[in-house]
Design a protein around this motif. Structure first.
Motif, PDB file in Angstrom:
ATOM      1  N   TRP A   1       6.999   1.171   8.732  1.00 17.13           N
ATOM      2  CA  TRP A   1       6.527   2.431   9.298  1.00 17.13           C
ATOM      3  C   TRP A   1       5.738   3.217   8.252  1.00 17.13           C
ATOM      4  CZ3 TRP A   1       5.143   4.649  13.470  1.00 17.13           C
ATOM      5  CH2 TRP A   1       4.984   6.038  13.528  1.00 17.13           C
ATOM      6  N   TRP A   2       6.270   3.295   7.029  1.00 20.26           N
ATOM      7  CA  TRP A   2       5.559   3.992   5.966  1.00 20.26           C
ATOM      8  C   TRP A   2       4.175   3.389   5.774  1.00 20.26           C
ATOM      9  CZ3 TRP A   2       9.978   4.039   1.803  1.00 20.26           C
ATOM     10  CH2 TRP A   2      10.902   5.032   2.112  1.00 20.26           C
ATOM     11  N   ARG A   3       4.089   2.075   5.818  1.00 19.18           N
ATOM     12  CA  ARG A   3       2.792   1.403   5.652  1.00 19.18           C
ATOM     13  C   ARG A   3       1.871   1.778   6.805  1.00 19.18           C
ATOM     14  NH1 ARG A   3       0.093  -3.337   6.944  1.00 19.18           N
ATOM     15  NH2 ARG A   3      -1.272  -4.022   5.278  1.00 19.18           N
ATOM     16  N   HIS A   4       2.396   1.799   8.000  1.00 20.76           N
ATOM     17  CA  HIS A   4       1.613   2.120   9.197  1.00 20.76           C
ATOM     18  C   HIS A   4       1.025   3.532   9.128  1.00 20.76           C
ATOM     19  CE1 HIS A   4       0.484   2.280  13.418  1.00 20.76           C
ATOM     20  NE2 HIS A   4       1.183   3.402  13.535  1.00 20.76           N
ATOM     21  N   ILE A   5       1.807   4.493   8.629  1.00 18.05           N
ATOM     22  CA  ILE A   5       1.333   5.875   8.583  1.00 18.05           C
ATOM     23  C   ILE A   5       0.690   6.244   7.239  1.00 18.05           C
ATOM     24  CG2 ILE A   5       2.934   6.677  10.352  1.00 18.05           C
ATOM     25  CD1 ILE A   5       4.667   7.893   8.128  1.00 18.05           C
ATOM     26  N   GLY A   6       0.560   5.279   6.345  1.00 21.55           N
ATOM     27  CA  GLY A   6      -0.137   5.510   5.086  1.00 21.55           C
ATOM     28  C   GLY A   6       0.710   6.130   3.990  1.00 21.55           C
ATOM     29  N   GLN A   7       2.026   6.090   4.153  1.00 23.79           N
ATOM     30  CA  GLN A   7       2.928   6.538   3.094  1.00 23.79           C
ATOM     31  C   GLN A   7       3.519   5.302   2.439  1.00 23.79           C
ATOM     32  OE1 GLN A   7       5.719   9.029   5.230  1.00 23.79           O
ATOM     33  NE2 GLN A   7       4.668  10.856   4.497  1.00 23.79           N
ATOM     34  N   GLY A   8       4.375   5.518   1.475  1.00 23.86           N
ATOM     35  CA  GLY A   8       5.051   4.382   0.855  1.00 23.86           C
ATOM     36  C   GLY A   8       4.212   3.728  -0.212  1.00 23.86           C
ATOM     37  N   PRO A   9       4.766   2.696  -0.818  1.00 26.38           N
ATOM     38  CA  PRO A   9       4.085   2.011  -1.922  1.00 26.38           C
ATOM     39  C   PRO A   9       2.797   1.326  -1.461  1.00 26.38           C
ATOM     40  CG  PRO A   9       6.388   1.307  -1.740  1.00 26.38           C
ATOM     41  CD  PRO A   9       6.083   2.142  -0.554  1.00 26.38           C
ATOM     42  N   ARG A  10       1.870   1.204  -2.382  1.00 23.51           N
ATOM     43  CA  ARG A  10       0.614   0.498  -2.132  1.00 23.51           C
ATOM     44  C   ARG A  10       0.918  -0.956  -1.761  1.00 23.51           C
ATOM     45  NH1 ARG A  10      -3.876  -0.462  -6.774  1.00 23.51           N
ATOM     46  NH2 ARG A  10      -5.353  -1.578  -5.481  1.00 23.51           N
ATOM     47  N   SER A  11       0.224  -1.460  -0.753  1.00 21.56           N
ATOM     48  CA  SER A  11       0.452  -2.838  -0.304  1.00 21.56           C
ATOM     49  C   SER A  11      -0.891  -3.529  -0.088  1.00 21.56           C
ATOM     50  CB  SER A  11       1.251  -2.845   0.996  1.00 21.56           C
ATOM     51  OG  SER A  11       0.536  -2.193   2.026  1.00 21.56           O
ATOM     52  N   PHE A  12      -0.816  -4.830   0.128  1.00 24.56           N
ATOM     53  CA  PHE A  12      -2.023  -5.599   0.409  1.00 24.56           C
ATOM     54  C   PHE A  12      -1.647  -6.804   1.258  1.00 24.56           C
ATOM     55  CE2 PHE A  12      -0.211  -7.115  -3.518  1.00 24.56           C
ATOM     56  CZ  PHE A  12      -0.361  -8.485  -3.491  1.00 24.56           C
ATOM     57  N   LYS A  13      -2.640  -7.431   1.866  1.00 23.28           N
ATOM     58  CA  LYS A  13      -2.402  -8.600   2.709  1.00 23.28           C
ATOM     59  C   LYS A  13      -2.607  -9.875   1.901  1.00 23.28           C
ATOM     60  CE  LYS A  13      -2.535  -7.618   7.240  1.00 23.28           C
ATOM     61  NZ  LYS A  13      -2.381  -8.338   8.328  1.00 23.28           N
ATOM     62  N   LEU A  14      -1.695 -10.806   2.092  1.00 24.94           N
ATOM     63  CA  LEU A  14      -1.841 -12.155   1.549  1.00 24.94           C
ATOM     64  C   LEU A  14      -2.097 -13.048   2.755  1.00 24.94           C
ATOM     65  CD1 LEU A  14       0.923 -12.756  -1.146  1.00 24.94           C
ATOM     66  CD2 LEU A  14      -1.525 -12.748  -1.450  1.00 24.94           C
ATOM     67  N   GLY A  15      -3.292 -13.517   2.893  1.00 27.72           N
ATOM     68  CA  GLY A  15      -3.626 -14.286   4.080  1.00 27.72           C
ATOM     69  C   GLY A  15      -3.756 -13.361   5.281  1.00 27.72           C
ATOM     70  N   ALA A  16      -3.567 -13.920   6.451  1.00 27.70           N
ATOM     71  CA  ALA A  16      -3.766 -13.155   7.676  1.00 27.70           C
ATOM     72  C   ALA A  16      -2.573 -12.285   8.052  1.00 27.70           C
ATOM     73  CB  ALA A  16      -4.086 -14.109   8.825  1.00 27.70           C
ATOM     74  N   ARG A  17      -1.360 -12.680   7.657  1.00 29.49           N
ATOM     75  CA  ARG A  17      -0.185 -11.996   8.175  1.00 29.49           C
ATOM     76  C   ARG A  17       0.787 -11.428   7.150  1.00 29.49           C
ATOM     77  NH1 ARG A  17       1.537 -14.432  13.722  1.00 29.49           N
ATOM     78  NH2 ARG A  17       2.936 -12.718  13.390  1.00 29.49           N
ATOM     79  N   LYS A  18       0.804 -11.961   5.961  1.00 31.11           N
ATOM     80  CA  LYS A  18       1.793 -11.541   4.965  1.00 31.11           C
ATOM     81  C   LYS A  18       1.387 -10.237   4.305  1.00 31.11           C
ATOM     82  CE  LYS A  18       5.147 -14.538   3.993  1.00 31.11           C
ATOM     83  NZ  LYS A  18       6.526 -14.205   3.955  1.00 31.11           N
ATOM     84  N   VAL A  19       2.289  -9.263   4.325  1.00 30.33           N
ATOM     85  CA  VAL A  19       2.092  -8.012   3.603  1.00 30.33           C
ATOM     86  C   VAL A  19       2.853  -8.124   2.293  1.00 30.33           C
ATOM     87  CG1 VAL A  19       2.503  -5.529   3.618  1.00 30.33           C
ATOM     88  CG2 VAL A  19       1.823  -6.687   5.726  1.00 30.33           C
ATOM     89  N   ALA A  20       2.183  -7.808   1.211  1.00 33.55           N
ATOM     90  CA  ALA A  20       2.791  -7.945  -0.110  1.00 33.55           C
ATOM     91  C   ALA A  20       2.632  -6.651  -0.898  1.00 33.55           C
ATOM     92  CB  ALA A  20       2.141  -9.101  -0.863  1.00 33.55           C
ATOM     93  N   TYR A  21       3.469  -6.525  -1.901  1.00 31.41           N
ATOM     94  CA  TYR A  21       3.482  -5.364  -2.784  1.00 31.41           C
ATOM     95  C   TYR A  21       3.588  -5.879  -4.208  1.00 31.41           C
ATOM     96  CZ  TYR A  21       4.988  -3.024   1.518  1.00 31.41           C
ATOM     97  OH  TYR A  21       5.076  -2.552   2.805  1.00 31.41           O
ATOM     98  N   LEU A  22       2.975  -5.176  -5.135  1.00 28.74           N
ATOM     99  CA  LEU A  22       3.202  -5.490  -6.536  1.00 28.74           C
ATOM    100  C   LEU A  22       4.387  -4.659  -7.005  1.00 28.74           C
ATOM    101  CD1 LEU A  22      -0.381  -5.601  -8.060  1.00 28.74           C
ATOM    102  CD2 LEU A  22       1.074  -7.502  -7.364  1.00 28.74           C
ATOM    103  N   LYS A  23       5.264  -5.294  -7.736  1.00 26.54           N
ATOM    104  CA  LYS A  23       6.465  -4.612  -8.230  1.00 26.54           C
ATOM    105  C   LYS A  23       6.098  -3.326  -8.957  1.00 26.54           C
ATOM    106  CE  LYS A  23      10.348  -5.220 -11.362  1.00 26.54           C
ATOM    107  NZ  LYS A  23      10.882  -6.017 -12.456  1.00 26.54           N
ATOM    108  N   ARG A  24       5.075  -3.374  -9.769  1.00 28.26           N
ATOM    109  CA  ARG A  24       4.673  -2.187 -10.530  1.00 28.26           C
ATOM    110  C   ARG A  24       4.198  -1.056  -9.627  1.00 28.26           C
ATOM    111  NH1 ARG A  24       0.491  -5.938 -12.694  1.00 28.26           N
ATOM    112  NH2 ARG A  24      -1.339  -5.660 -11.383  1.00 28.26           N
ATOM    113  N   ASP A  25       3.581  -1.400  -8.475  1.00 23.15           N
ATOM    114  CA  ASP A  25       3.152  -0.369  -7.527  1.00 23.15           C
ATOM    115  C   ASP A  25       4.349   0.285  -6.849  1.00 23.15           C
ATOM    116  OD1 ASP A  25       0.470  -0.793  -8.098  1.00 23.15           O
ATOM    117  OD2 ASP A  25       0.162  -2.134  -6.390  1.00 23.15           O
TER     118      ASP A  25
END
Length: 64
Positions: free
Chosen positions: A26-50
């Motif tokens: 939900w945080w990702r959907h509304i633009g809150q929460g830690p920075r994330s990125f897509k790996l491929g078409a479906r996987k959402v990933a985060y860097l530990k440092r972020d």
């Protein structure tokens, strides 16, 4: 280069933050929460440092 151990997925972020995975999504959907990125078409990933930087930011911005 990014170490594989530095890449977290939603479940790992949720466990680290002791927050339900649905809240992380939900945080990702509304633009809150830690920075994330897509790996491929479906996987959402985060860097530990972020995730750690976001947590620190939450602490400093809301500390009383």
């Amino acid at each position: 280069m990014i170490d594989e151990a530095e890449i977290w997925f939603t479940a790992q972020v949720a466990e680290y933050l002791k927050t339900p995975a649905t809240t992380i999504r939900w945080w990702r959907h509304i633009g809150q929460g830690p920075r994330s990125f897509k790996l491929g078409a479906r996987k959402v990933a985060y860097l530990k440092r972020d995730v750690e930087a976001w947590l620190e930011e939450q602490y400093t911005s809301q500390a009383v």
